[in-house]
Scaffold this motif. Structure first.
Motif, PDB file in Angstrom:
ATOM      1  N   HIS A  50     -24.672  25.993  85.326  1.00  0.00           N
ATOM      2  CA  HIS A  50     -25.053  24.965  84.365  1.00  0.00           C
ATOM      3  C   HIS A  50     -23.830  24.615  83.521  1.00  0.00           C
ATOM      4  O   HIS A  50     -23.340  25.444  82.760  1.00  0.00           O
ATOM      5  CB  HIS A  50     -26.192  25.448  83.460  1.00  0.00           C
ATOM      6  CG  HIS A  50     -27.356  26.019  84.203  1.00  0.00           C
ATOM      7  ND1 HIS A  50     -28.440  25.259  84.605  1.00  0.00           N
ATOM      8  CD2 HIS A  50     -27.601  27.279  84.648  1.00  0.00           C
ATOM      9  CE1 HIS A  50     -29.311  26.024  85.238  1.00  0.00           C
ATOM     10  NE2 HIS A  50     -28.820  27.248  85.277  1.00  0.00           N
ATOM     11  N   GLY A  51     -23.330  23.396  83.642  1.00  0.00           N
ATOM     12  CA  GLY A  51     -22.135  22.979  82.935  1.00  0.00           C
ATOM     13  C   GLY A  51     -22.450  22.086  81.743  1.00  0.00           C
ATOM     14  O   GLY A  51     -23.250  21.152  81.850  1.00  0.00           O
ATOM     15  N   VAL A  52     -21.828  22.380  80.593  1.00  0.00           N
ATOM     16  CA  VAL A  52     -22.002  21.583  79.377  1.00  0.00           C
ATOM     17  C   VAL A  52     -20.671  21.566  78.609  1.00  0.00           C
ATOM     18  O   VAL A  52     -19.725  22.271  78.969  1.00  0.00           O
ATOM     19  CB  VAL A  52     -23.116  22.149  78.452  1.00  0.00           C
ATOM     20  CG1 VAL A  52     -24.471  22.065  79.128  1.00  0.00           C
ATOM     21  CG2 VAL A  52     -22.798  23.575  78.035  1.00  0.00           C
ATOM     22  N   ILE A  53     -20.623  20.757  77.539  1.00  0.00           N
ATOM     23  CA  ILE A  53     -19.502  20.748  76.616  1.00  0.00           C
ATOM     24  C   ILE A  53     -19.966  21.369  75.302  1.00  0.00           C
ATOM     25  O   ILE A  53     -21.020  21.000  74.768  1.00  0.00           O
ATOM     26  CB  ILE A  53     -18.984  19.316  76.349  1.00  0.00           C
ATOM     27  CG1 ILE A  53     -18.556  18.655  77.663  1.00  0.00           C
ATOM     28  CG2 ILE A  53     -17.817  19.336  75.365  1.00  0.00           C
ATOM     29  CD1 ILE A  53     -17.391  19.320  78.349  1.00  0.00           C
ATOM     30  N   THR A  54     -19.195  22.336  74.793  1.00  0.00           N
ATOM     31  CA  THR A  54     -19.574  22.944  73.524  1.00  0.00           C
ATOM     32  C   THR A  54     -19.430  21.926  72.391  1.00  0.00           C
ATOM     33  O   THR A  54     -18.671  20.951  72.500  1.00  0.00           O
ATOM     34  CB  THR A  54     -18.701  24.174  73.213  1.00  0.00           C
ATOM     35  OG1 THR A  54     -17.317  23.773  73.142  1.00  0.00           O
ATOM     36  CG2 THR A  54     -18.855  25.228  74.297  1.00  0.00           C
ATOM     37  N   ASP A  55     -20.150  22.147  71.279  1.00  0.00           N
ATOM     38  CA  ASP A  55     -20.081  21.217  70.156  1.00  0.00           C
ATOM     39  C   ASP A  55     -18.863  21.529  69.276  1.00  0.00           C
ATOM     40  O   ASP A  55     -18.009  22.345  69.628  1.00  0.00           O
ATOM     41  CB  ASP A  55     -21.386  21.238  69.352  1.00  0.00           C
ATOM     42  CG  ASP A  55     -21.645  22.596  68.685  1.00  0.00           C
ATOM     43  OD1 ASP A  55     -20.705  23.410  68.567  1.00  0.00           O
ATOM     44  OD2 ASP A  55     -22.807  22.827  68.285  1.00  0.00           O
ATOM     45  N   ASP A  56     -18.793  20.883  68.114  1.00  0.00           N
ATOM     46  CA  ASP A  56     -17.623  21.043  67.244  1.00  0.00           C
ATOM     47  C   ASP A  56     -17.471  22.457  66.713  1.00  0.00           C
ATOM     48  O   ASP A  56     -16.391  22.839  66.256  1.00  0.00           O
ATOM     49  CB  ASP A  56     -17.715  20.063  66.073  1.00  0.00           C
ATOM     50  CG  ASP A  56     -17.587  18.611  66.514  1.00  0.00           C
ATOM     51  OD1 ASP A  56     -17.087  18.384  67.634  1.00  0.00           O
ATOM     52  OD2 ASP A  56     -17.993  17.714  65.751  1.00  0.00           O
ATOM     53  N   GLN A  57     -18.575  23.234  66.725  1.00  0.00           N
ATOM     54  CA  GLN A  57     -18.511  24.616  66.259  1.00  0.00           C
ATOM     55  C   GLN A  57     -18.374  25.632  67.403  1.00  0.00           C
ATOM     56  O   GLN A  57     -18.392  26.844  67.181  1.00  0.00           O
ATOM     57  CB  GLN A  57     -19.763  24.961  65.447  1.00  0.00           C
ATOM     58  CG  GLN A  57     -19.789  24.347  64.053  1.00  0.00           C
ATOM     59  CD  GLN A  57     -20.066  22.859  64.083  1.00  0.00           C
ATOM     60  OE1 GLN A  57     -20.999  22.415  64.769  1.00  0.00           O
ATOM     61  NE2 GLN A  57     -19.285  22.093  63.343  1.00  0.00           N
TER      62      GLN A  57
END
Length: 317
Positions: A50-57
């Motif tokens: 499962h691929g995602v982009i982490t948020d600003d934190q």
């Protein structure tokens, strides 16, 4: 999505609905949050990705995961082109709720560099490489991993590495070989060198009576004095085979092939593994899995005057 269901009078309909869950948490690199990073959550033994982009934190959220119990690991891609892996973490995910799980991708100050090339003329070989560290936690085998690639001249370098004993795997686009392996010791603040010259040698292994339940079939080259247990009785025995393997090739239609080994003596092994977790966590597979792991072996010698060999191995002998 709306589904219309009809039934005749007196007829019953059983509906089975799977409640999906989610996983979320903080991703850190060397203890610091990894914001806006390309992150992948990998679940074993399901091998779902499962691929995602982490948020600003540096936080991630993955939804739509079926109920699951096993091991998880996280990966991030760095600006230098390497992919870094966390250690395995045991996890249990229930439907209809979010499970909290943080991942830390460790880093250090050690480096590894080298080159992959043809031994005959020094021509570079395009290659993907894995760097593996082995850890033990109680009775479970665990590994940290870094993925890198060679440049157009066959050179590679990995930075910000943990110190320790590292197994380097090279996956060249060269003949029928799957991977060559070498072990190197690396220390904080130092650069270790490991090269992969591929010789013009070829070994054909004809394998008979392969177990019907075998899902993974391969031929292995190990040091000449290594004794191969079959069947396996402990996961430590299985890890010893993994860590001593110098070269791995495929078995297709009863024939295993590999090439590129330098002249010398070797133990040639045919390996048959049932469906299971492979090296992610042998201990979790249990004794039943280990008892089904089969190997048969013989001794060979590659000499410069005869770089091509044919070997026969039989699982019934």
């Amino acid at each position: 999505k709306t589904v219309e269901i009809t039934a005749e009078q007196g007829q019953s309909i059983d509906l089975h609905v799977t409640q999906y869950g989610a996983m979320e948490g903080l991703v850190t690199f060397n203890g610091e949050p990894a914001p806006n990073a390309s992150f992948a959550l990998i679940l074993y033994p399901a091998s779902s990705h499962h691929g995602v982009i982490t948020d600003d934190q540096g936080r991630y959220h993955v939804s739509g995961i079926p109920p699951f119990e096993g091991n998880a690991r996280g990966t991030i891609e760095l600006d230098d082109g390497t992919t870094r892996y966390s250690l395995f973490v045991p996890v249990r995910l229930s439907g209809g709720q979010a499970t909290q799980l943080d991942f830390d991708i460790a880093a250090g100050t050690a480096q590894v560099e080298g080159r992959v090339y043809r031994a005959a003329d020094g021509a570079p070989l395009e290659c993907r490489l894995n760097l593996l560290w082995q850890y033990t936690d109680g009775e479970a085998a665990n590994r940290d991993r870094v993925e890198i690639r060679t440049d157009s001249d066959g050179y590679f370098r990995a930075e910000n590495l943990l110190p320790g004993s590292v197994l380097v795997e090279a996956f060249p686009r060269f003949g029928n070989v799957l991977k060559h392996r070498k072990r190197v010791e690396i220390a904080d603040g130092e650069i270790a060198r490991v090269d992969f010259p591929f010789d013009e040698t070829y070994i054909s292994v004809h394998v008979s009576n392969i177990p019907a339940e075998a899902q993974t079939q391969a031929v292995l080259a190990l040091p000449p004095d290594f004794e191969v247990p079959s069947p396996m009785t402990t996961w430590q025995e299985q890890m010893q085979v993994e860590d001593n393997t110098l070269c791995v090739g495929f078995i297709r239609d009863g024939i295993g092939e590999f090439n590129g080994l330098p002249p010398g003596r070797y133990t040639i092994v045919a390996s048959a593994l049932p469906t299971g977790p492979y090296f992610q966590n042998y201990a979790a597979a249990g004794d039943d899995y280990l008892a089904k792991v089969r190997r048969t072996s013989t001794q060979i010698e590659l000499v410069p005057d005869n770089p091509n060999l044919s070997v026969h191995l039989d699982f019934d002998q």
